[in-house]
Write a protein that holds these residues in place. Structure first.
Motif, PDB file in Angstrom:
ATOM      1  N   MET A 134      -0.505  20.608 -11.180  1.00  0.00           N
ATOM      2  CA  MET A 134      -1.483  19.926 -10.329  1.00  0.00           C
ATOM      3  C   MET A 134      -2.820  19.696 -11.031  1.00  0.00           C
ATOM      4  O   MET A 134      -3.806  19.331 -10.383  1.00  0.00           O
ATOM      5  CB  MET A 134      -1.669  20.682  -9.012  1.00  0.00           C
ATOM      6  CG  MET A 134      -0.437  20.538  -8.108  1.00  0.00           C
ATOM      7  SD  MET A 134      -0.613  21.275  -6.479  1.00  0.00           S
ATOM      8  CE  MET A 134      -1.883  20.247  -5.726  1.00  0.00           C
ATOM      9  N   GLU A 175      -4.108  16.432 -10.088  1.00  0.00           N
ATOM     10  CA  GLU A 175      -4.727  16.322  -8.757  1.00  0.00           C
ATOM     11  C   GLU A 175      -6.221  16.623  -8.845  1.00  0.00           C
ATOM     12  O   GLU A 175      -6.991  16.239  -7.967  1.00  0.00           O
ATOM     13  CB  GLU A 175      -4.053  17.261  -7.766  1.00  0.00           C
ATOM     14  CG  GLU A 175      -2.898  16.643  -7.000  1.00  0.00           C
ATOM     15  CD  GLU A 175      -1.722  16.271  -7.853  1.00  0.00           C
ATOM     16  OE1 GLU A 175      -1.288  17.118  -8.656  1.00  0.00           O
ATOM     17  OE2 GLU A 175      -1.240  15.136  -7.747  1.00  0.00           O
ATOM     18  N   ARG A 183       0.972  16.305  -3.254  1.00  0.00           N
ATOM     19  CA  ARG A 183       0.066  15.242  -2.790  1.00  0.00           C
ATOM     20  C   ARG A 183       0.172  15.056  -1.288  1.00  0.00           C
ATOM     21  O   ARG A 183       1.275  14.994  -0.736  1.00  0.00           O
ATOM     22  CB  ARG A 183       0.383  13.913  -3.485  1.00  0.00           C
ATOM     23  CG  ARG A 183      -0.020  13.975  -4.921  1.00  0.00           C
ATOM     24  CD  ARG A 183       0.160  12.676  -5.656  1.00  0.00           C
ATOM     25  NE  ARG A 183      -0.368  12.859  -6.999  1.00  0.00           N
ATOM     26  CZ  ARG A 183       0.145  12.360  -8.097  1.00  0.00           C
ATOM     27  NH1 ARG A 183       1.219  11.603  -8.035  1.00  0.00           N
ATOM     28  NH2 ARG A 183      -0.414  12.590  -9.264  1.00  0.00           N
ATOM     29  N   THR A 187     -11.490  16.222  -6.894  1.00  0.00           N
ATOM     30  CA  THR A 187     -10.300  15.498  -7.337  1.00  0.00           C
ATOM     31  C   THR A 187     -10.573  14.666  -8.586  1.00  0.00           C
ATOM     32  O   THR A 187      -9.648  14.250  -9.269  1.00  0.00           O
ATOM     33  CB  THR A 187      -9.765  14.559  -6.238  1.00  0.00           C
ATOM     34  OG1 THR A 187     -10.857  13.789  -5.729  1.00  0.00           O
ATOM     35  CG2 THR A 187      -9.132  15.340  -5.102  1.00  0.00           C
TER      36      THR A 187
END
Lengths: 219, 475
Positions: free
Chosen positions: B223, B226, B431, B194
């Protein structure tokens, strides 16, 4: 700065008519509060439901709200609820702090709670950028040093932690550790150039030229 | 340092000057704004008596707080109404185009920009939302920013940034049955972590990426954050141009399209471009991914066992233990069979037309499990309208899904769509943080849209490959 001891003071406010004050942040000194855990995301720092506001005022009370309070809003076991950490202005955190959403509400809430500097293993980029925009240094060091600092704060809640942005050190008790400060962040804070609106407005003409040279920008 | 990449070229074209901090002042080609992160920035502007420098490069929509059921004004939630009113006033004063719910163009900011052709290759795109990375799917440099930076962009049309490194992530091979873009990005985040992308921009490349449509590319770029990367992009190609040619920006202006195409071609990464890092992943070896934990990096293939914390790197063990306690899963178990209470098909990651179409092929002629609350929230009013024309709404509602109006909805729970108590949710969103979907005890399992459909039908996390696809009846 509100609770910290950032020196330098206000310099040349309103230099180009209307832009904000520029402070230098060479170091921040104050007692600490340890917040443990990797990957603490901005949803934890300020839960989404508290973002239904049109100003940042008053967000301080909601910092880490769901970690600090139960369903009946009764305080839970959390460092930010402990009497001994109430005056803290330096937060000691672990890795990838501030990941997730780009919401500036997160550092705004921490700053309004009283935090003026963060020491951690690593910070998510947008979070660190948002902190910089508020004049909050986010300095990094290794996992062992952070753990040591967190333990020191636990045992010495009344002792000042001195985050020296210019010298890239953190001093506490009789210890001094080296920390890393991103070059741009250090320059911006130490030279009082973290208010980028003022800086960039002075280049308005060049912005126009750059735009006009782009094929997709219409005349 | 990267060299001759799209990132370098677009950066150079937009660089205004170097600031005393060593940062670059970068011109912003498209500034997207919405109701959550911009009101405070307009407030800061007013405090300084400054005006919006480039309203014509700014576009607004409303997404996070907009109700997905009753949208009559004033909104039932006073705070939501105040935010909406504030946005309306700000855009009116500044003369900024606003895709509000009365236009038929409103929706999630990262769905609206691309579908209107606002997002174009070789642009810089910013928005006060971390999923702005989505727009990189078009070969734009797109960054999520904070509110003080929104103030910067409003006041100056530019942003102060440090140049980052570029990591090329090549996804080779052909994606297998049931495997979608969402699975690719979950696999990337699992592999790189992450925070693996901190300091990097991700360039997604390789056969598996090139074979994706724009929607899949958007899911992946979406993403990037992320994975810790503030931006990700795909080089523009024929797929990109096909999409653009049908958008508002170019459909009626083919000359403009032809005029800009050489620029789009010119900013592609060169074949001899230098990267700061290259990572290769065999896309053909992937299976549908699901998360077992509380960060998007805690994902596994649907057939894989949940890892034991002690088998993970030391720095991840505590997080994993807490996550497994929260999710109530045990090492060695599989997520297949994990009971869900809610199925959410929506969000800026996966609420586009193809997402809905694919999920409908699983749902057609079947029924949502009686214990599951299932909802479809289209990413925009246009997606919604087209889906209704195609008969997708009927497929979903006949199966027992709620069909709602466009917005961010249950992705983060800033409106009435929220998890309650310790509900478990199969979610196509981005998320799975604790509290993310509105309840701090809620449990979110991330997966691709077809997997969400499968979970809705079975009442448990399920490998979508076990369910035969059906043709969707035409409306």
């Amino acid at each position: 700065m509100s609770a910290g001891d950032a020196d330098g003071g206000v310099a040349d406010a309103d230099a180009d008519g209307g832009d904000g004050p520029v402070e230098t942040v060479e170091h921040v000194s104050g007692t600490g509060v340890p917040i443990r855990g990797n990957d603490i995301d901005t949803d934890q720092i300020i839960p989404a439901r508290f973002m239904k506001v049109v100003t940042f005022d008053g967000l301080g009370q909601f910092a880490f709200f769901d970690q600090r309070f139960d369903d009946d809003d009764e305080p839970k076991d959390h460092p930010m609820n402990e009497e001994r950490f109430q005056e803290a202005s330096v937060m000691a955190v672990n890795a990838n702090f501030g990941c997730g959403s780009s919401r500036e509400h997160a550092p705004q809430a921490l700053q309004r709670w009283g935090i003026d500097a963060l020491v951690g293993e690593s910070f998510a980029e947008i979070f660190a950028g948002n902190c910089l925009a508020l004049g909050i240094p986010t300095v990094t060091t290794d996992a062992e040093a952070v753990a040591d600092l967190q333990e020191f704060i636990e045992n010495n809640p009344d002792t000042a932690i001195d985050v020296d942005v210019a010298a890239e050190t953190v001093r506490y008790g009789d210890r001094e550790i080296d920390v890393a400060v991103d070059d741009a962040q250090r320059t911006a804070l130490v030279d009082g150039e973290w208010d980028t609106t003022a800086l960039m407005r002075s280049n308005a003409g060049v912005v126009d030229e750059t735009a006009q040279a782009l094929p997709y920008v219409d005349d | 340092m990267s060299d001759r990449t799209l990132y370098d070229k677009v950066w150079d074209r937009h660089a205004v000057t170097e600031l005393p901090t060593g940062q670059t002042q970068l011109f912003v080609g498209l500034h997207l704004i919405h109701e959550v992160t911009s009101p405070q920035a307009f407030g800061m502007l007013r405090e300084r008596d400054l005006e919006v420098a480039y309203p014509e490069h700014t576009h607004a929509t409303v997404d996070h707080i907009v109700p997905t059921a009753d949208q009559s004004r004033p909104y039932g939630d006073d705070a939501a109404e105040e935010m909406m009113s504030e946005l309306e006033e700000n855009v009116r004063e500044a003369g900024i185009d606003f895709s509000d719910p009365t236009t038929g163009d409103q929706g999630i900011v990262h769905v609206v920009g691309p579908e209107q052709g606002l997002t174009q290759p070789g642009m810089t795109v910013v928005c006060g939302d971390s999923h702005t990375a989505t727009h990189g799917a078009f070969g734009a440099l797109a960054f999520g920013i904070g509110t003080s930076q929104i103030r910067d962009v409003l006041a100056t049309g530019s942003i102060a940034m440090e140049k980052q490194q570029v990591r090329k992530i090549e996804i080779t091979g052909e994606l297998g049955a049931g495997v979608e873009a969402k699975d690719v990005i979950l696999a990337i985040i699992r592999k790189l972590g992450t925070d693996g992308g901190v300091g990097y921009v991700y360039e997604y490349a390789g056969d598996a990426i090139e074979s994706l449509g724009m929607e899949g590319r958007m899911s992946i770029c979406n993403m990037s954050i992320e994975g810790g990367a503030r931006a990700g992009y795909v080089n523009p190609d024929a797929t990109t141009y096909d999409w653009l040619s049908e958008t508002d920006a170019f459909a009626d202006d083919p000359e403009k399209f032809e005029r800009l195409k050489p620029y789009w071609e010119s900013i592609r990464s060169e074949s001899d471009a230098e990267y700061d890092d290259v990572v290769t992943i065999d896309g053909g070896a992937l299976e549908p991914m699901v998360t077992w934990g509380t960060t998007p990096g805690q994902g596994i293939g649907i057939s894989e066992p949940i890892p034991a914390p002690e088998d993970l790197p030391e720095s991840e063990r505590d997080t994993a233990r807490r996550a497994q306690e929260h999710m109530r899963v045990e090492p060695g178990d599989r997520m297949d069979g994990y009971e869900v209470d809610v199925a959410f098909l929506g969000s800026c990651t996966n609420a586009r037309l193809t997402d809905l179409r694919r999920a409908a092929r699983i749902v057609t002629g079947r029924e949502v499990h009686p214990d599951v609350r299932a909802m479809v929230v289209p990413g925009s009013q246009r997606v919604q309208a087209t889906a209704e024309e195609e008969g997708l709404q009927d497929v979903f509602t006949e199966a027992g899904f709620e069909w709602r109006n466009a917005g961010c909805s249950m992705c983060l729970g800033m409106n009435e769509d929220q998890l309650e108590g310790d509900e478990a949710c199969a979610s196509s969103s981005n998320r799975n943080f604790v509290g993310r979907q509105g309840s701090k005890d809620g449990r979110t399992v991330l997966m691709n849209p077809r997997m969400v459909a499968a979970a809705a039908l079975k009442g448990t996390v399920t490998d979508v490959c076990e369910i035969e696809e059906r043709e969707v009846p035409t409306a």
